[in-house]
Design an enzyme around this catalytic site. Structure first.
Site, PDB file in Angstrom:
ATOM      1  N   MET A 153       0.652  -1.213   0.095  1.00 29.32           N
ATOM      2  CA  MET A 153      -0.135   0.317   0.058  1.00 29.32           C
ATOM      3  C   MET A 153       0.735   1.413   0.047  1.00 29.32           C
ATOM      4  O   MET A 153       0.361   2.328   0.467  1.00 29.32           O
ATOM      5  CB  MET A 153      -0.828   0.050   1.377  1.00 29.32           C
ATOM      6  CG  MET A 153      -1.891  -1.303   1.167  1.00 29.32           C
ATOM      7  SD  MET A 153      -3.402  -1.022   1.916  1.00 29.32           S
ATOM      8  CE  MET A 153      -2.845  -0.909   3.582  1.00 29.32           C
ATOM      9  N   HIS A 194       9.090   0.905   3.132  1.00 27.80           N
ATOM     10  CA  HIS A 194      10.129   0.930   4.177  1.00 27.80           C
ATOM     11  C   HIS A 194      11.033  -0.145   3.660  1.00 27.80           C
ATOM     12  O   HIS A 194      10.862  -1.053   2.840  1.00 27.80           O
ATOM     13  CB  HIS A 194      10.041   1.030   5.596  1.00 27.80           C
ATOM     14  CG  HIS A 194       8.802  -0.017   5.842  1.00 27.80           C
ATOM     15  ND1 HIS A 194       9.036  -1.344   5.807  1.00 27.80           N
ATOM     16  CD2 HIS A 194       7.464  -0.006   6.061  1.00 27.80           C
ATOM     17  CE1 HIS A 194       7.972  -1.969   6.020  1.00 27.80           C
ATOM     18  NE2 HIS A 194       6.925  -1.117   6.009  1.00 27.80           N
ATOM     19  N   GLY A 204      11.515  -3.147   5.199  1.00 29.70           N
ATOM     20  CA  GLY A 204      10.719  -4.244   5.054  1.00 29.70           C
ATOM     21  C   GLY A 204      10.152  -4.435   3.631  1.00 29.70           C
ATOM     22  O   GLY A 204      10.210  -5.659   3.272  1.00 29.70           O
ATOM     23  N   HIS A 205       9.489  -3.703   2.970  1.00 27.44           N
ATOM     24  CA  HIS A 205       8.924  -3.675   1.754  1.00 27.44           C
ATOM     25  C   HIS A 205      10.032  -4.256   0.741  1.00 27.44           C
ATOM     26  O   HIS A 205       9.674  -5.065   0.101  1.00 27.44           O
ATOM     27  CB  HIS A 205       8.056  -2.640   1.067  1.00 27.44           C
ATOM     28  CG  HIS A 205       7.012  -2.140   2.002  1.00 27.44           C
ATOM     29  ND1 HIS A 205       7.108  -0.919   2.650  1.00 27.44           N
ATOM     30  CD2 HIS A 205       5.854  -2.863   2.082  1.00 27.44           C
ATOM     31  CE1 HIS A 205       5.601  -1.068   3.317  1.00 27.44           C
ATOM     32  NE2 HIS A 205       4.897  -1.882   2.937  1.00 27.44           N
ATOM     33  N   GLY A 221       5.146 -10.338   3.846  1.00 31.85           N
ATOM     34  CA  GLY A 221       5.777 -10.134   5.229  1.00 31.85           C
ATOM     35  C   GLY A 221       5.065 -10.789   6.428  1.00 31.85           C
ATOM     36  O   GLY A 221       3.800 -10.984   6.479  1.00 31.85           O
ATOM     37  N   LYS A 275       5.290  -9.952   9.265  1.00 31.04           N
ATOM     38  CA  LYS A 275       4.728  -8.928  10.389  1.00 31.04           C
ATOM     39  C   LYS A 275       3.360  -8.953  10.317  1.00 31.04           C
ATOM     40  O   LYS A 275       2.623  -8.920  11.577  1.00 31.04           O
ATOM     41  CB  LYS A 275       5.178  -7.381   9.871  1.00 31.04           C
ATOM     42  CG  LYS A 275       5.262  -6.452  11.163  1.00 31.04           C
ATOM     43  CD  LYS A 275       4.536  -5.273  11.310  1.00 31.04           C
ATOM     44  CE  LYS A 275       3.400  -5.051  10.316  1.00 31.04           C
ATOM     45  NZ  LYS A 275       2.509  -3.878  10.404  1.00 31.04           N
ATOM     46  N   ASP A 276       2.654  -9.166   9.252  1.00 28.90           N
ATOM     47  CA  ASP A 276       1.275  -9.423   9.273  1.00 28.90           C
ATOM     48  C   ASP A 276       0.844 -10.677   8.979  1.00 28.90           C
ATOM     49  O   ASP A 276       0.210 -11.216   8.085  1.00 28.90           O
ATOM     50  CB  ASP A 276       0.339  -8.499   8.285  1.00 28.90           C
ATOM     51  CG  ASP A 276       0.710  -6.907   8.306  1.00 28.90           C
ATOM     52  OD1 ASP A 276       0.148  -6.417   9.189  1.00 28.90           O
ATOM     53  OD2 ASP A 276       1.210  -6.370   7.263  1.00 28.90           O
ATOM     54  N   SER A 282       6.895  -0.651   9.634  1.00 29.93           N
ATOM     55  CA  SER A 282       5.262  -0.366   9.229  1.00 29.93           C
ATOM     56  C   SER A 282       5.184   0.860   8.671  1.00 29.93           C
ATOM     57  O   SER A 282       5.898   1.696   9.224  1.00 29.93           O
ATOM     58  CB  SER A 282       4.529  -0.873  10.351  1.00 29.93           C
ATOM     59  OG  SER A 282       3.089  -0.439  10.250  1.00 29.93           O
TER      60      SER A 282
HETATM   61  O1  PAF Z   1      -0.101  -5.735   3.761  1.00 28.55           O
HETATM   62  C1  PAF Z   1      -0.562  -4.766   3.216  1.00 28.55           C
HETATM   63  O2  PAF Z   1       0.088  -3.847   2.903  1.00 28.55           O
HETATM   64  C2  PAF Z   1      -1.977  -4.914   2.543  1.00 28.55           C
HETATM   65  O3  PAF Z   1      -2.939  -5.576   3.375  1.00 28.55           O
HETATM   66  C3  PAF Z   1      -1.959  -5.901   1.301  1.00 28.55           C
HETATM   67  C4  PAF Z   1      -1.321  -7.257   0.892  1.00 28.55           C
HETATM   68  C5  PAF Z   1      -0.867  -4.701  -0.002  1.00 28.55           C
HETATM   69  C6  PAF Z   1      -3.255  -5.736   0.590  1.00 28.55           C
HETATM   70  O4  PAF Z   1      -3.658  -4.165   0.112  1.00 28.55           O
END
Ligand code: PAF
Length: 283
Positions: free
Chosen positions: A31, A35, A37-38, A149, A151-152, A187
């Site tokens: 989204m 950072h 992590g991404h 990730g 984290k979620d 995050s």
């Molecule tokens: O983890 C996230 O940033 C969001 O939930 C995702 C997986 C991109 C879906 O919108």
């Protein structure tokens, strides 16, 4: 040069061209407000495939609070620059209408209770919203691999279950949590913290680690009492939950068991900013 795609038709063209030359394709949905992590997800994706497509889309359907959606950090220019720098092949940045032009793609699958606890209980409709967007991306892109990730972690388990039931050809890879120097799990929402709050937020991971060591000595229930006590004394950080759960089913447990892989999950608030984190327990 990284391609910037904005329309569903651009995606079709891009995936067609990639496949035509035999490239394997990975997908990293985000989204934005990227950072480290991404970026680690993209790096992992590039290691396991020829071409990586990242997406940047703040998906309104997964927000259960309009203020949270409005406040979500946005920085498209910087995100594009960061992705380009690490060699991401393409980024898809759609508008709402490009994604949700037809509302017929509801995702109706049995999530075997994975969405009933923790974030599912606290944020009604959240995971249905996540699955709606992930389903659309999987159908548009048909990736070989998608990276999410830890984290979620609950989101990751739900996407694994969804993919297994509906689109089993996509190989879901798990990427470890990236942490700031003080232990705070990275995050996008951390950007909303003041610098003082951000340094104080290291408390969350410190308590999680403390819980991991206490749990082996005094069991989960006593540990919970102690951790709740410490949060009560903290002036700015409010504990929402600390839950011990089976890593696979996400069912809650009140004691550790040596025949199951388990994790501790935490959610807390600093003002209206919700932070989550988790850690695996050794058996
Ligand atoms: O983890 C996230 O940033 C969001 O939930 C995702 C997986 C991109 C879906 O919108």
């Amino acid at each position: 040069m990284m391609q910037i795609l904005r329309k569903a038709s651009d995606i079709q063209q891009f995936t067609k061209e990639s496949r035509a030359i035999g490239n394997s394709l990975s997908l990293v949905p985000t989204m934005g407000a990227l950072h480290e992590g991404h970026l680690s997800l993209v790096k992992m994706a590039l290691k396991h495939s020829d071409v990586c497509l990242a997406t940047i889309f703040i998906n309104p359907k997964q927000f259960n609070r309009i203020d949270d959606l409005k406040a979500y950090p946005r920085n498209e220019e910087r995100d594009i620059h960061l992705l380009q720098e690490i060699g991401c092949s393409a980024v898809f940045i759609p508008e709402y209408e490009d994604i949700y032009s037809d509302d017929s793609q509801q995702v109706n699958i049995n999530l075997i209770g994975l969405d009933q606890t923790m974030e599912g209980a606290s944020r009604p409709g959240h995971f249905q919203g996540v699955l709606e967007i992930i389903h659309r991306f999987f159908v548009f892109v048909k990736p070989n691999i998608a990276v999410f990730g830890e984290k979620d972690f609950q989101q990751l388990r739900i996407i694994e279950q969804y993919s297994k039931s509906l689109i089993p050809k996509v190989n879901i890879l798990r990427a470890p949590i990236f942490r700031e120097k003080n232990g705070l799990a990275m995050s996008s929402r951390n950007e909303r913290l003041s610098s003082l709050e951000r340094s104080e937020a290291g408390f969350v991971y410190a308590q999680l680690k403390r819980a991991v060591s206490l749990i082996h000595e005094i069991g989960f229930e006593e540990t919970l009492v102690k951790i709740k006590g410490s949060f009560k004394k903290h002036p700015h950080i409010e504990l929402e939950y600390l839950i011990l759960a089976d890593e696979h089913s996400l069912q809650e447990h009140s004691r550790i068991s040596s025949d199951k892989s388990m994790r501790l999950f935490i959610a807390c608030f600093i003002r209206d900013i919700r932070l989550i984190d988790n850690v695996a327990l050794s058996r």
